[in-house]
Design an enzyme around this catalytic site. Structure first.
Site, mmCIF file in Angstrom:
data_model
loop_
_atom_site.group_PDB
_atom_site.id
_atom_site.type_symbol
_atom_site.label_atom_id
_atom_site.label_comp_id
_atom_site.label_asym_id
_atom_site.label_seq_id
_atom_site.Cartn_x
_atom_site.Cartn_y
_atom_site.Cartn_z
ATOM 1 C CG HIS A 70 47.218 17.729 21.667
ATOM 2 N ND1 HIS A 70 46.806 18.705 20.856
ATOM 3 C CD2 HIS A 70 46.179 16.899 21.253
ATOM 4 C CE1 HIS A 70 45.753 18.450 19.807
ATOM 5 N NE2 HIS A 70 45.395 17.379 20.204
ATOM 6 C CG ASP A 110 49.493 20.976 21.511
ATOM 7 O OD1 ASP A 110 50.123 19.955 20.768
ATOM 8 O OD2 ASP A 110 48.283 20.971 21.738
ATOM 9 C CG MET A 136 39.274 20.436 26.029
ATOM 10 S SD MET A 136 40.618 20.291 24.800
ATOM 11 C CE MET A 136 39.926 20.514 23.203
ATOM 12 C CD GLU A 179 37.481 16.422 18.122
ATOM 13 O OE1 GLU A 179 37.990 16.844 19.040
ATOM 14 O OE2 GLU A 179 37.945 16.759 16.951
ATOM 15 C CE LYS A 239 39.543 14.048 10.584
ATOM 16 N NZ LYS A 239 40.742 14.835 11.044
ATOM 17 C CD GLU A 297 37.024 19.511 14.002
ATOM 18 O OE1 GLU A 297 37.791 19.125 15.024
ATOM 19 O OE2 GLU A 297 37.694 19.202 13.126
ATOM 20 C CG HIS A 357 35.987 15.643 12.931
ATOM 21 N ND1 HIS A 357 36.364 15.210 14.057
ATOM 22 C CD2 HIS A 357 36.895 16.338 12.278
ATOM 23 C CE1 HIS A 357 37.635 15.926 14.201
ATOM 24 N NE2 HIS A 357 37.720 16.317 12.923
ATOM 25 C CG ASP A 373 37.028 20.588 18.834
ATOM 26 O OD1 ASP A 373 36.977 21.303 19.681
ATOM 27 O OD2 ASP A 373 37.781 19.846 18.228
ATOM 28 C CG ASP A 430 40.119 17.365 9.218
ATOM 29 O OD1 ASP A 430 39.073 18.475 9.253
ATOM 30 O OD2 ASP A 430 40.874 17.341 10.092
ATOM 31 C CG ASP A 470 40.921 21.195 10.758
ATOM 32 O OD1 ASP A 470 40.060 20.784 11.145
ATOM 33 O OD2 ASP A 470 42.111 20.549 11.044
ATOM 34 C CG ASP A 509 40.318 21.418 16.360
ATOM 35 O OD1 ASP A 509 41.453 21.920 16.034
ATOM 36 O OD2 ASP A 509 40.216 20.395 16.419
HETATM 37 C C1 GCO Z 1 41.637 16.623 14.020
HETATM 38 C C2 GCO Z 1 41.149 16.842 15.370
HETATM 39 C C3 GCO Z 1 42.014 17.260 16.427
HETATM 40 C C4 GCO Z 1 41.325 17.299 17.820
HETATM 41 C C5 GCO Z 1 42.412 17.291 18.830
HETATM 42 C C6 GCO Z 1 41.792 17.338 20.080
HETATM 43 O O1 GCO Z 1 40.866 16.301 13.158
HETATM 44 O O2 GCO Z 1 43.169 16.764 13.827
HETATM 45 O O3 GCO Z 1 39.994 17.803 15.174
HETATM 46 O O4 GCO Z 1 42.198 18.631 16.328
HETATM 47 O O5 GCO Z 1 40.064 17.956 18.068
HETATM 48 O O6 GCO Z 1 43.212 16.574 18.687
HETATM 49 O O7 GCO Z 1 41.559 16.461 20.623
HETATM 50 MN MN MN Z 2 38.676 18.590 16.726
HETATM 51 MN MN MN Z 3 39.438 18.097 12.976
#
Ligand code: GCO
Ligand code: MN
Ligand code: MN
Length: 390
Positions: A55, A58, A89, A182, A184, A218, A221, A246, A256, A258, A292
């Site tokens: 980002h 970041d 990306m 993306e 979610k 993702e 998601h 992702d 979430d 991850d 991700d």
């Molecule tokens: C989340 C998302 C993020 C995005 C990222 C890139 O659930 O936090 O997956 O990690 O992928 O902001 O756009």
């Molecule tokens: Mn993501």
């Molecule tokens: Mn995510």
């Protein structure tokens, strides 16, 4: 080094925010120190990754003056060159700053929408400067709790205006850049607009430049929504819209999570890798394989690199398992197309003649229905490949 160690040819990437995750959550403070972007580049290269994503913030802190931005970018670029990593990306942080508390592109205040567009243009410039070819839009804050605040159709229309605007920006600047949307379903908002990849796929067809825009599905998601991630990805691939992905792990009905890729629902992870790699003889996905995800909150920095290596290793192990599965004669036999030279040509491309030939076909429904399909055998064979006894 063994056959499951990553190489550059595997196209594995991590976001700065993934391995850089400090373990902060709504209930507790950070458990790890932040990692500098240049250090992260070096460590990812050591782990065998190919790319690093980011980002805008970041890398360049929110509100940093131009001279500081340029210095940071210069140092980051030289770290990339030194360690042989690319930036496949980039994306915009349209969720952390309080200005985005009502969303970014869909917010009710036009000044917020203006700020979001301006921030996105600057972040696109940054991404392109670093060599990114894919630009992700994740609408983290684009949603509601108090749903009466706007007509949801307005949110859709505003998002379309923003993406059309930014597509024109990219075209005018002649950037070689595609957008990946993306989806979610929720978190951090109670409900997020465009909750699934399927919603995104339709929305793309309503844009002014649909050819520039695809999806970035993702695992977590789609799984949060209780859906088959593999089916969503397959539909995106079939539409030529899988621009990015992702990868992580998630259980249905949870926050979430991850998690490290493949660490939950190994069956789904196997089916996904099989699809992406085309081991059943289909066209593979050739884009970046982005993790991700982040390390458990129990980990110190060493655990972060264990996590990163684990994601890549599991992907490669599943790829080898998928290759073995699809080479298995029993599997090939069971899933082989049932060819019928007389019937197949009638099934696509309507003509009046085909319609009457179809009507004239002798089909005995009970005889056809009687045939067992051997899916128990097929699925058990898949389990045996997965569990490592084949
Ligand atoms: C989340 C998302 C993020 C995005 C990222 C890139 O659930 O936090 O997956 O990690 O992928 O902001 O756009
Ligand atoms: Mn993501
Ligand atoms: Mn995510």
């Amino acid at each position: 080094m063994d056959t499951f160690d990553p190489t550059l040819a595997d196209r594995f990437s991590f976001g700065l925010w993934t391995v850089g995750n400090t373990g902060r959550d709504p209930f507790g403070e950070a458990v790890r120190a932040p990692l500098s972007p240049t250090y992260t580049v070096r460590k990812l290269a050591e782990c065998g990754a190919w790319g690093v994503n980011l980002h805008d913030n970041d890398l360049v802190p929110f509100g940093a003056p131009a001279s500081e931005r340029d210095r940071i970018v210069r140092e980051f670029k030289s770290a990339l060159a030194e360690h042989g990593l690319c930036v496949p990306m980039a994306t915009t942080n349209l969720f952390s700053h309080p200005i985005f508390k009502d969303g970014a592109f869909s917010a009710n205040d036009p000044k917020v929408r203006a700020f979001a567009l301006r921030k996105s243009m600057d972040a696109i410039d940054l991404g392109v400067e670093l060599g990114a070819r894919t630009y992700v839009f994740w609408g983290g804050r684009e949603g509601t709790e108090a749903d009466a605040c706007r007509d949801p159709r307005t949110a859709v229309a505003r998002t379309r205006d923003a993406l059309d605007f930014l597509c024109e920006y990219v075209r005018e600047r002649r950037y070689d850049l595609r957008f990946a949307l993306e989806a979610k379903p929720n978190e951090p908002r109670g409900d997020i607009y465009f909750p699934t990849t399927g919603h995104m796929l339709h929305f793309i067809s309503t844009l002014a430049h649909p050819e520039m825009v695809g999806v970035n599905p993702e695992v977590a998601h789609e799984t949060m929504a209780g859906l088959s991630f593999t089916h969503g990805v397959a539909q995106a691939m079939e539409a030529g819209k899988l621009f990015h992905i992702d990868l992580n792990a998630q259980r249905i009905g949870r926050y979430d999570q991850d998690f490290r890729f493949g660490s939950e629902d190994v069956r789904q992870a196997f089916l996904l890798v099989r699809l992406l790699e085309g081991t059943m003889g289909t066209e593979p996905y050739r884009g970046p394989l982005h993790f991700d995800a982040h390390a458990y909150r129990s980990e110190d920095e060493a655990g972060v690199w264990d996590f990163a290596r684990g994601c890549m290793r599991t992907y490669k192990i599943l790829k080898a398992r998928a290759q073995a599965f699809d080479a298995d004669p029993l599997v090939r036999e069971i899933i082989a197309d049932v060819k019928d030279a007389a019937v197949d040509p009638l099934l696509a491309g309507y003509t009046r003649e085909k319609a009457s030939s179809l009507r004239a076909l002798a089909i005995d429904p009970s005889a056809v229905a009687k045939r067992g399909l051997r899916y128990e055998q097929l699925d058990q064979r898949m389990m045996e490949h997965l569990l490592g006894v084949r």
